[in-house]
Enzyme design. Structure first.
Site, PDB file in Angstrom:
ATOM      1  N   HIS A  14      30.517  37.619  48.726  1.00 45.11           N
ATOM      2  CA  HIS A  14      31.919  37.310  49.010  1.00 45.11           C
ATOM      3  C   HIS A  14      32.749  38.596  48.890  1.00 45.11           C
ATOM      4  CE1 HIS A  14      35.794  35.615  49.085  1.00 45.11           C
ATOM      5  NE2 HIS A  14      35.995  35.637  47.791  1.00 45.11           N
ATOM      6  N   ASN A  73      40.134  39.785  51.316  1.00 45.17           N
ATOM      7  CA  ASN A  73      39.450  38.560  50.901  1.00 45.17           C
ATOM      8  C   ASN A  73      39.950  37.408  51.792  1.00 45.17           C
ATOM      9  OD1 ASN A  73      38.659  36.190  49.649  1.00 45.17           O
ATOM     10  ND2 ASN A  73      39.161  36.880  47.590  1.00 45.17           N
ATOM     11  N   CYS A 102      36.729  30.005  47.982  1.00 42.75           N
ATOM     12  CA  CYS A 102      35.911  31.090  48.555  1.00 42.75           C
ATOM     13  C   CYS A 102      34.427  30.731  48.615  1.00 42.75           C
ATOM     14  CB  CYS A 102      36.131  32.372  47.769  1.00 42.75           C
ATOM     15  SG  CYS A 102      37.871  32.808  47.644  1.00 42.75           S
TER      16      CYS A 102
HETATM   17  N1  COA Z   1      49.890  47.673  42.833  1.00 42.66           N
HETATM   18  C1  COA Z   1      50.191  48.417  41.764  1.00 42.66           C
HETATM   19  N2  COA Z   1      50.048  47.989  40.501  1.00 42.66           N
HETATM   20  C2  COA Z   1      49.590  46.747  40.324  1.00 42.66           C
HETATM   21  C3  COA Z   1      49.274  45.897  41.392  1.00 42.66           C
HETATM   22  C4  COA Z   1      49.443  46.403  42.685  1.00 42.66           C
HETATM   23  N3  COA Z   1      49.156  45.699  43.789  1.00 42.66           N
HETATM   24  N4  COA Z   1      48.831  44.719  40.913  1.00 42.66           N
HETATM   25  C5  COA Z   1      48.865  44.805  39.574  1.00 42.66           C
HETATM   26  N5  COA Z   1      49.334  46.038  39.213  1.00 42.66           N
HETATM   27  C6  COA Z   1      49.538  46.574  37.873  1.00 42.66           C
HETATM   28  C7  COA Z   1      49.716  45.504  36.827  1.00 42.66           C
HETATM   29  O1  COA Z   1      51.033  45.061  36.782  1.00 42.66           O
HETATM   30  C8  COA Z   1      49.289  46.238  35.586  1.00 42.66           C
HETATM   31  O2  COA Z   1      50.370  47.040  35.165  1.00 42.66           O
HETATM   32  P1  COA Z   1      50.685  47.215  33.594  1.00 42.66           P
HETATM   33  O3  COA Z   1      49.469  47.888  33.036  1.00 42.66           O
HETATM   34  O4  COA Z   1      51.907  48.047  33.614  1.00 42.66           O
HETATM   35  O5  COA Z   1      50.868  45.828  33.085  1.00 42.66           O
HETATM   36  C9  COA Z   1      48.191  47.194  36.073  1.00 42.66           C
HETATM   37  O6  COA Z   1      48.368  47.280  37.495  1.00 42.66           O
HETATM   38  C10 COA Z   1      46.805  46.731  35.769  1.00 42.66           C
HETATM   39  O7  COA Z   1      46.684  45.377  36.147  1.00 42.66           O
HETATM   40  P2  COA Z   1      45.377  44.573  35.926  1.00 42.66           P
HETATM   41  O8  COA Z   1      45.580  43.162  36.368  1.00 42.66           O
HETATM   42  O9  COA Z   1      44.855  44.827  34.538  1.00 42.66           O
HETATM   43  O10 COA Z   1      44.386  45.338  36.953  1.00 42.66           O
HETATM   44  P3  COA Z   1      42.874  45.131  37.195  1.00 42.66           P
HETATM   45  O11 COA Z   1      42.160  46.394  37.022  1.00 42.66           O
HETATM   46  O12 COA Z   1      42.345  43.902  36.481  1.00 42.66           O
HETATM   47  O13 COA Z   1      42.842  44.801  38.755  1.00 42.66           O
HETATM   48  C11 COA Z   1      42.596  42.949  40.241  1.00 42.66           C
HETATM   49  C12 COA Z   1      43.500  43.657  39.251  1.00 42.66           C
HETATM   50  C13 COA Z   1      43.328  41.711  40.726  1.00 42.66           C
HETATM   51  C14 COA Z   1      42.340  43.893  41.404  1.00 42.66           C
HETATM   52  C15 COA Z   1      41.259  42.575  39.554  1.00 42.66           C
HETATM   53  O14 COA Z   1      41.502  41.928  38.327  1.00 42.66           O
HETATM   54  C16 COA Z   1      40.413  41.691  40.411  1.00 42.66           C
HETATM   55  O15 COA Z   1      39.988  42.072  41.478  1.00 42.66           O
HETATM   56  N6  COA Z   1      40.089  40.480  39.923  1.00 42.66           N
HETATM   57  C17 COA Z   1      39.310  39.536  40.703  1.00 42.66           C
HETATM   58  C18 COA Z   1      40.228  38.868  41.681  1.00 42.66           C
HETATM   59  C19 COA Z   1      39.503  38.111  42.731  1.00 42.66           C
HETATM   60  O16 COA Z   1      38.431  38.470  43.134  1.00 42.66           O
HETATM   61  N7  COA Z   1      40.132  37.050  43.199  1.00 42.66           N
HETATM   62  C20 COA Z   1      39.626  36.260  44.252  1.00 42.66           C
HETATM   63  C21 COA Z   1      38.624  35.312  43.777  1.00 42.66           C
HETATM   64  S1  COA Z   1      37.902  34.465  45.084  1.00 42.66           S
END
Ligand code: COA
Length: 321
Positions: free
Chosen positions: A248, A278, A111
């Site tokens: 980004h 993204n 990215c």
């Molecule tokens: N829909 C519903 N539930 C989902 C899900 C989805 N698409 N994806 C994950 N979950 C669930 C998980 O399984 C977890 O369930 P649990 O509590 O029963 O285990 C719960 O939601 C919370 O997951 P978590 O990973 O803690 O959520 P989060 O608040 O950290 O959000 C992201 C997840 C990926 C949105 C967040 O971590 C993020 O944006 N990170 C940065 C990613 C990024 O920018 N990547 C690109 C880099 S260039």
């Protein structure tokens, strides 16, 4: 010699998949995706390829710059989703647009790739080796996504953005920062082809993108404000003087957190992630080209472009439009 952006372009696949569409594929909901990320829709390639989108974005950027493809000296494509392992996507774009004088190569910095491309292009232009460059970010993220993994498949989209950079006496790029931390490569990765040579019959499928979302989130909210501040300091420009911070487009909450840490109002942080998701290396040049198209950028405006991604990698670019 300064380096200025003199034309921008972008291309998005025709098909837009909204969150309800994804909820037919995996156990997710519009509510969860919007609340955690801000994403509502992303474009997914059907007929389009990394090369075809890069070509369309480039043609538009050249047109807006008033330049012909054969005038381009340097052609860089930032991508992690090329259509061929070799040749590079940039060589294929070169052939299709007729940039036959250009030296063409790809950059893999996920990215942050577009910012790495700008960094390289500016160094060549400032040193006088090349007069201009076409820098493109193009990605078909949908082909490296595991469409059974709800934690990643809701985040990414496909598309391409391009910018023509040229040497000028006017102010242009004021400062750039790029960085890498290979020690954290496993946080966000996609394995390549398995090795099936006579000595090593590795039995696995080609890789899909895997990510430790929380690690990436923490890295982004910590690193982006620091590198933006470094870029501002390097040029002696205050954050208040910047008209827009183009970050980004990964997650609305990351952008809001960076705005807060920089002490700047959210209105200065334009977003298209609700419509595009993204798009990795294409994210910044698509946003820039859309703002340019909408007439939001005025000559003399100070802009910051900043991003982060797999590697881990990051970067920031301060420029005068
Ligand atoms: N829909 C519903 N539930 C989902 C899900 C989805 N698409 N994806 C994950 N979950 C669930 C998980 O399984 C977890 O369930 P649990 O509590 O029963 O285990 C719960 O939601 C919370 O997951 P978590 O990973 O803690 O959520 P989060 O608040 O950290 O959000 C992201 C997840 C990926 C949105 C967040 O971590 C993020 O944006 N990170 C940065 C990613 C990024 O920018 N990547 C690109 C880099 S260039």
């Amino acid at each position: 010699m300064n380096t200025k952006i003199i034309g921008t372009g972008y291309d998005l696949p025709a098909f837009a998949a909204d969150n309800d569409y994804l909820a037919t594929l995996v156990d997710t909901s519009d509510e969860w995706i919007v609340e955690r990320t801000g994403i509502r829709t992303r474009h997914l390639a059907k007929e389009e390829t990394t090369t075809s989108m890069a070509v369309r974005a480039s043609v538009q950027a050249l047109e807006r710059a008033g330049m012909k493809a054969e005038e381009i000296d340097l052609l860089i494509v930032a991508t992690i989703t090329g259509d061929t392992e070799t040749p590079s996507t940039s060589c294929r774009v070169q052939a299709e647009i007729g940039a036959h004088r250009a030296v063409a190569f790809d950059v893999n910095a996920a990215c942050s790739g577009f910012l790495y491309g700008m960094h390289i292009a500016e160094a060549f232009i400032r040193s006088g080796i090349y007069r201009n460059a076409l820098v493109i970010g193009s990605e078909t993220m949908s082909k490296i996504i595991d469409w059974t993994d709800r934690s990643t498949c809701v985040l990414f989209g496909d598309g391409a953005g391009a910018a023509v950079l040229a040497g000028t006496e006017e102010p242009g790029i004021l400062s750039q920062i790029v960085g890498s931390n290979g020690g954290k490569w496993e946080v966000l990765e996609c394995q390549g082809r398995p090795n099936e040579n006579p000595l090593n019959k590795e039995e696995r499928k080609p890789g899909y993108l895997t990510m430790n979302g929380q690690e990436v989130f923490k890295f982004a909210v910590k690193t982006v404000p620091v590198c933006v501040e470094e870029a501002l300091e390097k040029a002696g420009v205050a954050a208040d003087e910047v008209k827009y911070f183009l970050l980004h487009q990964a997650n609305k909450r990351i952008i809001q957190s960076v705005a807060k840490r920089l002490g700047q109002p959210e209105e200065k942080f334009p977003m298209n992630l609700d419509q595009c998701g993204n798009t990795s290396a294409a994210s910044l040049p698509i946003l820039l080209a859309q703002m340019d198209e909408q007439g939001l950028l005025q000559r003399g405006d100070k802009l910051v472009l900043s991003g982060f991604g797999a590697g881990l990698t990051w970067g920031a670019c301060l420029l005068e439009w």
